[in-house]
Scaffold this motif. Structure first.
Motif, mmCIF file in Angstrom:
data_model
loop_
_atom_site.group_PDB
_atom_site.id
_atom_site.type_symbol
_atom_site.label_atom_id
_atom_site.label_comp_id
_atom_site.label_asym_id
_atom_site.label_seq_id
_atom_site.Cartn_x
_atom_site.Cartn_y
_atom_site.Cartn_z
ATOM 1 N N PHE A 1 0.713 -1.387 0.310
ATOM 2 C CA PHE A 1 0.209 -0.408 -0.517
ATOM 3 C C PHE A 1 0.253 1.132 0.114
ATOM 4 N N ALA A 2 1.267 1.696 -0.989
ATOM 5 C CA ALA A 2 1.978 2.430 -1.309
ATOM 6 C C ALA A 2 1.845 4.021 -1.260
ATOM 7 N N ALA A 3 0.751 4.267 -1.571
ATOM 8 C CA ALA A 3 -0.270 6.148 -1.717
ATOM 9 C C ALA A 3 -1.376 5.643 -0.158
ATOM 10 N N ALA A 4 -1.410 6.828 0.731
ATOM 11 C CA ALA A 4 -2.150 6.891 1.236
ATOM 12 C C ALA A 4 -4.057 7.655 0.932
ATOM 13 N N VAL A 5 -4.516 7.294 0.960
ATOM 14 C CA VAL A 5 -6.105 8.233 0.131
ATOM 15 C C VAL A 5 -5.835 9.229 1.058
ATOM 16 N N SER A 6 -6.579 9.538 1.149
ATOM 17 C CA SER A 6 -6.727 11.295 2.619
ATOM 18 C C SER A 6 -7.760 10.591 4.067
ATOM 19 N N ASP A 7 -7.736 11.163 5.000
ATOM 20 C CA ASP A 7 -8.250 10.775 6.191
ATOM 21 C C ASP A 7 -9.419 10.767 6.039
ATOM 22 N N ALA A 8 -10.195 12.456 5.354
ATOM 23 C CA ALA A 8 -11.266 12.489 5.438
ATOM 24 C C ALA A 8 -11.608 13.287 4.014
ATOM 25 N N SER A 9 -13.114 13.633 4.232
ATOM 26 C CA SER A 9 -13.599 13.929 2.590
ATOM 27 C C SER A 9 -15.099 14.797 3.365
ATOM 28 N N PRO A 10 -15.017 15.666 2.310
ATOM 29 C CA PRO A 10 -16.467 17.206 2.561
ATOM 30 C C PRO A 10 -17.616 15.837 2.675
ATOM 31 N N LYS A 11 -18.233 16.262 3.540
ATOM 32 C CA LYS A 11 -19.150 15.523 3.950
ATOM 33 C C LYS A 11 -20.345 16.030 2.768
ATOM 34 N N LYS A 12 -20.376 17.365 2.583
ATOM 35 C CA LYS A 12 -21.182 17.874 1.514
ATOM 36 C C LYS A 12 -20.444 17.794 0.350
ATOM 37 N N LYS A 13 -21.188 17.375 -0.639
ATOM 38 C CA LYS A 13 -19.670 18.004 -1.963
ATOM 39 C C LYS A 13 -20.164 19.185 -2.878
ATOM 40 N N SER A 14 -19.944 19.851 -3.216
ATOM 41 C CA SER A 14 -20.078 21.008 -3.628
ATOM 42 C C SER A 14 -18.722 21.334 -5.097
ATOM 43 N N LYS A 15 -19.361 22.036 -5.340
ATOM 44 C CA LYS A 15 -17.758 22.199 -7.323
ATOM 45 C C LYS A 15 -16.400 23.020 -5.915
ATOM 46 N N LYS A 16 -17.294 24.075 -5.421
ATOM 47 C CA LYS A 16 -16.010 25.165 -5.319
ATOM 48 C C LYS A 16 -16.678 25.746 -3.189
ATOM 49 N N ILE A 17 -15.492 25.607 -2.755
ATOM 50 C CA ILE A 17 -15.935 25.621 -1.160
ATOM 51 C C ILE A 17 -15.437 27.806 -1.776
ATOM 52 N N LYS A 18 -16.273 28.692 -0.702
ATOM 53 C CA LYS A 18 -15.565 29.940 -1.019
ATOM 54 C C LYS A 18 -15.119 29.982 -0.046
ATOM 55 N N LYS A 19 -13.781 30.843 -0.287
ATOM 56 C CA LYS A 19 -13.240 30.556 1.387
ATOM 57 C C LYS A 19 -13.287 32.136 1.922
ATOM 58 N N GLU A 20 -14.838 32.092 2.187
ATOM 59 C CA GLU A 20 -15.596 32.804 3.118
ATOM 60 C C GLU A 20 -16.071 31.619 3.761
ATOM 61 N N LYS A 21 -16.497 30.170 3.280
ATOM 62 C CA LYS A 21 -16.962 29.415 3.983
ATOM 63 C C LYS A 21 -15.733 27.986 4.668
ATOM 64 N N PHE A 22 -14.379 28.366 4.198
ATOM 65 C CA PHE A 22 -12.952 27.491 4.446
ATOM 66 C C PHE A 22 -13.682 26.602 6.095
ATOM 67 N N ASP A 23 -14.300 27.915 7.338
ATOM 68 C CA ASP A 23 -14.345 27.037 8.327
ATOM 69 C C ASP A 23 -15.495 26.656 8.972
ATOM 70 N N LYS A 24 -16.703 26.073 7.318
ATOM 71 C CA LYS A 24 -17.687 25.147 7.566
ATOM 72 C C LYS A 24 -18.350 24.193 7.387
ATOM 73 N N ILE A 25 -16.568 23.576 6.485
ATOM 74 C CA ILE A 25 -16.695 22.592 5.883
ATOM 75 C C ILE A 25 -16.523 20.856 7.261
ATOM 76 N N VAL A 26 -17.266 20.026 6.871
ATOM 77 C CA VAL A 26 -17.680 18.888 7.963
ATOM 78 C C VAL A 26 -16.788 18.280 7.081
ATOM 79 N N LEU A 27 -16.412 17.676 7.823
ATOM 80 C CA LEU A 27 -15.327 16.149 7.431
ATOM 81 C C LEU A 27 -16.870 14.803 7.868
ATOM 82 N N ASN A 28 -16.313 13.242 6.845
ATOM 83 C CA ASN A 28 -16.328 12.175 7.448
ATOM 84 C C ASN A 28 -15.053 12.188 7.283
ATOM 85 N N ARG A 29 -15.317 10.505 8.138
ATOM 86 C CA ARG A 29 -13.829 10.134 8.553
ATOM 87 C C ARG A 29 -13.690 9.081 6.689
#
Length: 155
Positions: free
Chosen positions: A26-54
């Motif tokens: 297993f040479a490559a590690a997949v990300s530990d988390a991904s955004p719970k809600k998928k969107s095309k682009k997250i505006k910088k004003e909403k960076f503090d509101k990103i909810v993650l799933n493990r």
């Protein structure tokens, strides 16, 4: 080559194909988390509101599988501090047969470089290697797997 776009797709592809594998590296590690809600682009004003799933820990799931575990499971670790201790913890917590650790610091910059310095850790050994080309690292890993495999009863 199996093209995937997400961590879930990677895990699904691994599950579908793991039955055919004796040795899993297993040479490559997949990300530990991904955004719970998928969107095309997250505006910088909403960076503090990103909810993650493990994301699923693919290495752990395969290494601890009772049904489809390969004979040899090897993981990688990229560590910036306490690299031997952290890699040993990973070896045991993920129940791998070996961990190949990259110590990342100002003397060993790994990414986008032609050379690297690795340490291979098993339950019984810590094998340090000098800095070498990534091609020679691949050969070193294959030689290690070959020697390690000699101690396994293949059915």
């Amino acid at each position: 080559l199996i093209n995937i776009n997400t961590a879930k797709e990677m895990f699904d592809a691994v599950k579908r194909n793991i039955k055919k594998v004796d040795i899993a590296i297993f040479a490559a590690a997949v990300s530990d988390a991904s955004p719970k809600k998928k969107s095309k682009k997250i505006k910088k004003e909403k960076f503090d509101k990103i909810v993650l799933n493990r994301n699923t820990d693919i290495l752990y799931k395969i290494s601890t599988s009772k049904k489809n575990r390969p004979k040899v499971v090897i993981g990688f670790a990229a560590e910036t501090e306490n690299h031997i201790r952290n890699a040993k913890l990973k070896l045991f917590s993920k129940r791998c047969d070996a961990i190949i650790v990259n110590k990342i610091d100002k003397y060993n910059k790994v990414f986008n470089k032609e050379e690297n310095k690795i340490t291979i850790i098993t339950k019984n050994a810590v094998l340090n290697y000098k800095k070498m080309s990534k091609t020679n690292i691949a050969k070193t890993i294959l030689n290690f797997v070959n020697d390690f495999g000699k101690n396994i009863i293949w059915i």
